[in-house]
Design an enzyme around this catalytic site. Structure first.
Site, PDB file in Angstrom:
ATOM      1  N   GLU A 256       0.779  -1.154   0.119  1.00 54.86           N
ATOM      2  CA  GLU A 256       0.133   0.139  -0.228  1.00 54.86           C
ATOM      3  C   GLU A 256       0.868   1.337   0.035  1.00 54.86           C
ATOM      4  OE1 GLU A 256      -3.438   2.065   2.783  1.00 54.86           O
ATOM      5  OE2 GLU A 256      -2.250   0.636   3.492  1.00 54.86           O
ATOM      6  N   LYS A 322      -9.700   2.820  -2.679  1.00 56.07           N
ATOM      7  CA  LYS A 322     -10.262   2.104  -1.420  1.00 56.07           C
ATOM      8  C   LYS A 322     -11.490   2.725  -1.143  1.00 56.07           C
ATOM      9  CE  LYS A 322      -8.658   1.727   3.262  1.00 56.07           C
ATOM     10  NZ  LYS A 322      -7.505   2.127   4.287  1.00 56.07           N
ATOM     11  N   CYS A 374      -5.858  -2.283   3.172  1.00 55.79           N
ATOM     12  CA  CYS A 374      -5.662  -2.176   4.345  1.00 55.79           C
ATOM     13  C   CYS A 374      -6.687  -2.700   5.322  1.00 55.79           C
ATOM     14  CB  CYS A 374      -4.945  -0.802   4.942  1.00 55.79           C
ATOM     15  SG  CYS A 374      -4.380  -0.799   6.523  1.00 55.79           S
TER      16      CYS A 374
END
Length: 504
Positions: A256, A322, A374
């Site tokens: 990430e 995301k 994440c």
């Protein structure tokens, strides 16, 4: 004072059931103890006991949040601890609500309330915590069983089914103790035995046509230095050098935000990297930050190299963005009010925009990946709804450097393993400084890199064919059953109440 003291003790020991400790029986001890403490307590007192249990549970279980606040929040340590306590108190509201409802409307009939009502209300409690204010589904008690026979219920009903079963078993033990009748222990024995039998059940089968070689690059970049201007190119060069040593892999994956710059700032470098990957018949996947023409910021995943339809270009429509952003870390609720109060509410990278809930799988060198960046991997239903018939692997990129040498990264990996188990798909997890790992379709770790070390994980794995029941239906059958149980309980309670009023 004995009951409140015991409630705190039971709550404080419960996180030992989760990674990295994994003393899984402790969660049964903790919940059983709590259920016994709630016996014959007024609703307000029951809520207070559950609240104390929750404060201790979250205060110990998510203590890793303090590391990021203390290190990167720019506030005094005493303020950091105060904020950690405040967060624990907020999360403890949900178990408190469980205790209040259980003893307010279902105080009679110990067996019925412990074996049916308590599991349903606990399921509601965890669901609410995973939904309100975008949700925080961390430490759902089902995750503690990822290495036990109870884990085999995950492909059927998800981690929620495991939580449900834990409360049934704990309720049965509590009922056995309270009534001094051993017969109720048959429930944990049955669920354990059935879970052991389910271990032999193969919901999915290996797909030899999808065998793929991976190189997962763990850069181990110091989070405190990562975004300093002078560290940009040393970081990029480090990842590039490690990539050039592994061109023989079909797919090379960086973690990430591995590139410490916005994508629009590096068109020449990314074009060259894409060209090199194409020449080597390899593909590269990396986390990267983006800014749209309208000024919106995204935490994204970029794919380059072989298998892409066209050479690299800055087209944000071809990225994964995301969706589930971390409160305060990636966006600030009520930001006009909170940002001026303290540096904590103005952390770097805390102004992101959420991507769509449903996004196309990433197509990388002939393979398809459902992606989760994440924190998103904790939202099982979101991951499930993004899986398609073409999905080969679950991909999650993360940067747990924010949490230092704490228990947070281990819990994060445990959660990721549950997604593989639920969906019957191998999981690939790439992080900045650990835990970088690959699991099989049963959530078992095949290979793993040590934390805090620059390294490359090489592995060749294959995907699976078939669908688990959870992939087909999610947890909705379980929630439907719970609603039916709760409705029936309310009707029975109301009928008994009317009967009592008639006799009076």
């Amino acid at each position: 004072m004995i009951r409140p003291f015991l409630a705190v003790i039971f709550g404080a020991i419960a996180p030992l059931a989760f990674a990295p400790y994994s003393y899984w029986p402790i969660i049964f001890l903790s919940v059983t103890g709590l259920l016994i403490l709630l016996r014959d307590r007024p609703p307000k007192n029951a809520a207070w006991l559950c609240f104390l249990w929750g404060v201790a549970y979250f205060g110990v279980g998510i203590s890793w949040v303090h590391v990021s606040i203390d290190t990167f929040g720019g506030v005094p340590r005493i303020v950091s601890f105060a904020l950690m306590l405040l967060l624990s108190c907020y999360l403890a509201i949900y178990p408190a609500l469980f205790g209040w409802v259980l003893n307010r409307w279902f105080s009679q009939n110990t067996t019925f309330r412990l074996l049916l009502i308590a599991p349903v209300l606990w399921l509601c409690n965890e669901w609410l915590r995973g939904w309100v204010f975008t949700g925080f589904p961390w430490l759902w008690i089902g995750y503690s069983q990822v290495d036990t026979p109870f884990a085999q219920y995950a492909p059927i009903g998800g981690v929620e089914a495991i939580s449900f079963i834990i409360i049934i078993c704990s309720g049965a033990v509590a009922n056995s103790i309270l009534k001094k009748q051993l017969r109720w222990l048959i429930f944990p024995v049955l669920f354990w035995s059935l879970g052991s039998l389910l271990n032999a059940q193969s919901w999915v089968t290996p797909d030899n046509t999808t065998k793929t070689s991976f190189a997962l690059i763990q850069g181990n970049i110091d989070q405190a230095k990562k975004w300093l201007p002078g560290e940009r190119w040393p970081t990029i060069i480090k990842y590039t050098d490690l990539t050039q040593e592994n061109w023989d892999a079909n797919i090379i994956i960086w973690p990430e935000a591995a590139v410490p710059a916005f994508e629009y700032e590096l068109p020449g470098f990314l074009t060259s990297l894409d060209h090199a990957a194409r020449q080597k018949h390899s593909s590269i996947v990396t986390g990267i930050l983006n800014q749209s023409e309208t000024g919106k910021f995204y935490n994204s995943i970029l794919t380059m190299g072989a298998g892409q339809k066209a050479p690299y270009s800055l087209n944000l429509k071809d990225r994964y963005h995301k969706h589930h952003l971390l409160p305060f870390g990636e966006f600030v609720p009520f930001e006009t009010l909170l940002r001026p109060l303290a540096p904590l509410f103005n952390l770097p990278m805390s102004s992101f925009t959420a991507g769509s809930y449903i996004q196309p799988n990433l197509s990388v060198n002939g393979r398809h990946f459902v992606s989760a960046l994440c924190y998103e991997i904790a939202f099982g239903e979101q991951v499930r709804e993004n899986v398609t018939n073409e999905t080969d692997f679950i991909l999650t990129l993360s940067n747990d450097a924010w949490f230092g040498h704490s228990i947070g990264p281990f819990q994060h990996m445990e959660i990721a393993r549950m997604r593989a188990l639920e969906l019957g798909k191998p999981l690939i997890r790439v992080t900045n400084n650990g835990i970088t790992a690959i699991t099989n379709a049963k959530g078992q770790v095949i290979k793993q890199l040590p934390q805090f070390k620059t390294a490359v994980l090489r592995a060749t794995i294959e995907s699976t064919k078939g669908k688990t029941p959870y992939y087909r239906f999610g947890s909705w059958p379980l929630y439907g059953l719970s609603a039916l149980i709760l409705l029936s309980a309310c009707l029975i309670s109301r009928k008994n109440s009317k009967r009592s009023d008639k006799w009076l």
